[in-house]
Design a protein around this motif. Structure first.
Motif, PDB file in Angstrom:
ATOM      1  N   PRO A   1       0.806  -1.222   0.000  1.00  0.00           N
ATOM      2  CA  PRO A   1       0.000   0.000   0.000  1.00  0.00           C
ATOM      3  C   PRO A   1       0.841   1.274   0.000  1.00  0.00           C
ATOM      4  O   PRO A   1       0.432   2.277  -0.583  1.00  0.00           O
ATOM      5  CB  PRO A   1      -0.816  -0.095   1.289  1.00  0.00           C
ATOM      6  N   LEU A   2       2.008   1.220   0.637  1.00  0.00           N
ATOM      7  CA  LEU A   2       2.873   2.400   0.639  1.00  0.00           C
ATOM      8  C   LEU A   2       3.374   2.705  -0.768  1.00  0.00           C
ATOM      9  O   LEU A   2       3.355   3.861  -1.211  1.00  0.00           O
ATOM     10  CB  LEU A   2       4.050   2.200   1.596  1.00  0.00           C
ATOM     11  N   ILE A   3       3.796   1.686  -1.491  1.00  0.00           N
ATOM     12  CA  ILE A   3       4.268   1.891  -2.865  1.00  0.00           C
ATOM     13  C   ILE A   3       3.132   2.370  -3.755  1.00  0.00           C
ATOM     14  O   ILE A   3       3.306   3.293  -4.564  1.00  0.00           O
ATOM     15  CB  ILE A   3       4.923   0.607  -3.404  1.00  0.00           C
ATOM     16  N   GLU A   4       1.954   1.771  -3.601  1.00  0.00           N
ATOM     17  CA  GLU A   4       0.803   2.211  -4.399  1.00  0.00           C
ATOM     18  C   GLU A   4       0.391   3.632  -4.047  1.00  0.00           C
ATOM     19  O   GLU A   4      -0.022   4.396  -4.927  1.00  0.00           O
ATOM     20  CB  GLU A   4      -0.372   1.254  -4.234  1.00  0.00           C
ATOM     21  N   PHE A   5       0.509   3.991  -2.781  1.00  0.00           N
ATOM     22  CA  PHE A   5       0.220   5.365  -2.371  1.00  0.00           C
ATOM     23  C   PHE A   5       1.177   6.339  -3.034  1.00  0.00           C
ATOM     24  O   PHE A   5       0.764   7.373  -3.564  1.00  0.00           O
ATOM     25  CB  PHE A   5       0.302   5.494  -0.843  1.00  0.00           C
ATOM     26  N   LEU A   6       2.459   6.014  -3.029  1.00  0.00           N
ATOM     27  CA  LEU A   6       3.447   6.906  -3.642  1.00  0.00           C
ATOM     28  C   LEU A   6       3.285   6.985  -5.148  1.00  0.00           C
ATOM     29  O   LEU A   6       3.415   8.065  -5.743  1.00  0.00           O
ATOM     30  CB  LEU A   6       4.864   6.448  -3.274  1.00  0.00           C
ATOM     31  N   LEU A   7       2.967   5.861  -5.799  1.00  0.00           N
ATOM     32  CA  LEU A   7       2.739   5.881  -7.248  1.00  0.00           C
ATOM     33  C   LEU A   7       1.485   6.676  -7.596  1.00  0.00           C
ATOM     34  O   LEU A   7       1.474   7.426  -8.581  1.00  0.00           O
ATOM     35  CB  LEU A   7       2.645   4.456  -7.789  1.00  0.00           C
TER      36      LEU A   7
ATOM     37  N   GLY B   1       1.690   8.382 -20.759  1.00  0.00           N
ATOM     38  CA  GLY B   1       1.093   8.370 -19.438  1.00  0.00           C
ATOM     39  C   GLY B   1      -0.074   7.436 -19.249  1.00  0.00           C
ATOM     40  O   GLY B   1      -0.137   6.718 -18.257  1.00  0.00           O
ATOM     41  N   PRO B   2      -1.051   7.417 -20.171  1.00  0.00           N
ATOM     42  CA  PRO B   2      -2.190   6.517 -19.958  1.00  0.00           C
ATOM     43  C   PRO B   2      -1.797   5.041 -19.906  1.00  0.00           C
ATOM     44  O   PRO B   2      -2.363   4.286 -19.122  1.00  0.00           O
ATOM     45  CB  PRO B   2      -3.098   6.798 -21.156  1.00  0.00           C
ATOM     46  N   LEU B   3      -0.821   4.640 -20.685  1.00  0.00           N
ATOM     47  CA  LEU B   3      -0.407   3.239 -20.660  1.00  0.00           C
ATOM     48  C   LEU B   3       0.287   2.895 -19.338  1.00  0.00           C
ATOM     49  O   LEU B   3       0.018   1.846 -18.739  1.00  0.00           O
ATOM     50  CB  LEU B   3       0.507   2.927 -21.842  1.00  0.00           C
ATOM     51  N   ILE B   4       1.141   3.775 -18.862  1.00  0.00           N
ATOM     52  CA  ILE B   4       1.812   3.538 -17.588  1.00  0.00           C
ATOM     53  C   ILE B   4       0.803   3.585 -16.444  1.00  0.00           C
ATOM     54  O   ILE B   4       0.871   2.778 -15.512  1.00  0.00           O
ATOM     55  CB  ILE B   4       2.957   4.548 -17.396  1.00  0.00           C
TER      56      ILE B   4
ATOM     57  N   PHE C   1      -2.335   2.751 -16.737  1.00  0.00           N
ATOM     58  CA  PHE C   1      -3.080   1.503 -16.872  1.00  0.00           C
ATOM     59  C   PHE C   1      -2.343   0.359 -16.181  1.00  0.00           C
ATOM     60  O   PHE C   1      -2.937  -0.412 -15.419  1.00  0.00           O
ATOM     61  CB  PHE C   1      -3.302   1.183 -18.358  1.00  0.00           C
ATOM     62  N   LEU C   2      -1.042   0.248 -16.423  1.00  0.00           N
ATOM     63  CA  LEU C   2      -0.254  -0.808 -15.788  1.00  0.00           C
ATOM     64  C   LEU C   2      -0.203  -0.637 -14.268  1.00  0.00           C
ATOM     65  O   LEU C   2      -0.249  -1.617 -13.519  1.00  0.00           O
ATOM     66  CB  LEU C   2       1.149  -0.836 -16.373  1.00  0.00           C
ATOM     67  N   ARG C   3      -0.131   0.608 -13.813  1.00  0.00           N
ATOM     68  CA  ARG C   3      -0.142   0.876 -12.377  1.00  0.00           C
ATOM     69  C   ARG C   3      -1.454   0.420 -11.749  1.00  0.00           C
ATOM     70  O   ARG C   3      -1.459  -0.224 -10.691  1.00  0.00           O
ATOM     71  CB  ARG C   3       0.053   2.377 -12.123  1.00  0.00           C
ATOM     72  N   CYS C   4      -2.555   0.690 -12.409  1.00  0.00           N
ATOM     73  CA  CYS C   4      -3.859   0.314 -11.859  1.00  0.00           C
ATOM     74  C   CYS C   4      -4.073  -1.193 -11.888  1.00  0.00           C
ATOM     75  O   CYS C   4      -4.634  -1.757 -10.942  1.00  0.00           O
ATOM     76  CB  CYS C   4      -4.966   1.016 -12.633  1.00  0.00           C
ATOM     77  N   VAL C   5      -3.645  -1.857 -12.951  1.00  0.00           N
ATOM     78  CA  VAL C   5      -3.815  -3.310 -13.031  1.00  0.00           C
ATOM     79  C   VAL C   5      -3.007  -4.003 -11.942  1.00  0.00           C
ATOM     80  O   VAL C   5      -3.516  -4.886 -11.236  1.00  0.00           O
ATOM     81  CB  VAL C   5      -3.423  -3.827 -14.436  1.00  0.00           C
ATOM     82  N   THR C   6      -1.753  -3.608 -11.792  1.00  0.00           N
ATOM     83  CA  THR C   6      -0.925  -4.243 -10.762  1.00  0.00           C
ATOM     84  C   THR C   6      -1.450  -3.942  -9.359  1.00  0.00           C
ATOM     85  O   THR C   6      -1.442  -4.813  -8.494  1.00  0.00           O
ATOM     86  CB  THR C   6       0.547  -3.813 -10.872  1.00  0.00           C
ATOM     87  N   ALA C   7      -1.933  -2.735  -9.138  1.00  0.00           N
ATOM     88  CA  ALA C   7      -2.473  -2.386  -7.823  1.00  0.00           C
ATOM     89  C   ALA C   7      -3.721  -3.206  -7.516  1.00  0.00           C
ATOM     90  O   ALA C   7      -3.885  -3.692  -6.391  1.00  0.00           O
ATOM     91  CB  ALA C   7      -2.788  -0.898  -7.753  1.00  0.00           C
ATOM     92  N   ALA C   8      -4.599  -3.373  -8.501  1.00  0.00           N
ATOM     93  CA  ALA C   8      -5.815  -4.150  -8.278  1.00  0.00           C
ATOM     94  C   ALA C   8      -5.484  -5.602  -7.951  1.00  0.00           C
ATOM     95  O   ALA C   8      -6.059  -6.189  -7.021  1.00  0.00           O
ATOM     96  CB  ALA C   8      -6.725  -4.066  -9.503  1.00  0.00           C
TER      97      ALA C   8
END
Length: 174
Positions: free
Chosen positions: A61-67, A88-91, A93-100
């Motif tokens: 959660p800390l890493i996702e918070f910072l991202l 930006g949208p592709l990066i 998208f990858l951030r959201c998929v990995t976080a989920a």
């Protein structure tokens, strides 16, 4: 008269600190509200894991918070428009998929533990999974709208096959 015209034009031409002022239209947009929800949920989950006996899970959660904080800053200040090689949208998208995926996995494990704070973190993790999933669904629709089907190589081949255009070209050459 010439001095007042120059003094009026000078503040509007120099960006200075005005580049750090957030864009109010983004703050109230769907993307802005989703990023704000991601920030708040990630921080709450971080605090819950910090208070629980499962402190090993506090890094995710800390890493996702910072991202999410970095993404929020990039979108709010419109730096995304000034970076031509940065997709930006592709990066995002990858951030959201990995976080989920990460929040879903650690939430399942946290719910099975007996500590109340880990169960709370698990419940907030499931809520965060839904928020991140909605965000990557929204981003994927945006990415698909950016793709022009006429630019894809398979699009013209599909049209030729469905209309029989290749067969007509072959029969004309005989």
């Amino acid at each position: 008269m010439g001095d007042t015209e120059l003094s009026d034009a000078a503040p509007s031409s120099s960006p200075g600190l005005s580049a750090l002022i957030p864009d109010r239209t983004f703050l109230t947009s769907r993307k802005g509200l989703l990023l704000a929800a991601e920030l708040v949920l990630s921080f709450i989950i971080f605090i819950c894991y910090l208070a629980s006996s499962m402190a090993a899970f506090m890094a995710a959660p800390l890493i996702e918070f910072l991202l999410a904080l970095c993404a929020y800053y990039v979108y709010v200040t419109k730096y995304i428009d000034h970076l031509p090689g940065f997709h930006g949208p592709l990066i995002d998208f990858l951030r959201c998929v990995t976080a989920a995926v990460i929040f879903f996995a650690i939430s399942i494990y946290a719910i099975t533990k007996s500590a109340a704070s880990s169960k709370t973190a698990g419940v907030f993790g499931f809520v965060a999974t839904v928020v991140f999933a909605f965000d990557f669904y929204y981003i994927s629709n945006h990415l698909i709208s950016l793709i022009n089907p006429q630019d894809l190589p398979t699009h013209t081949a599909t049209i030729k096959k469905s209309t029989g255009e290749e067969e007509l070209a072959d029969s004309d050459s005989d």
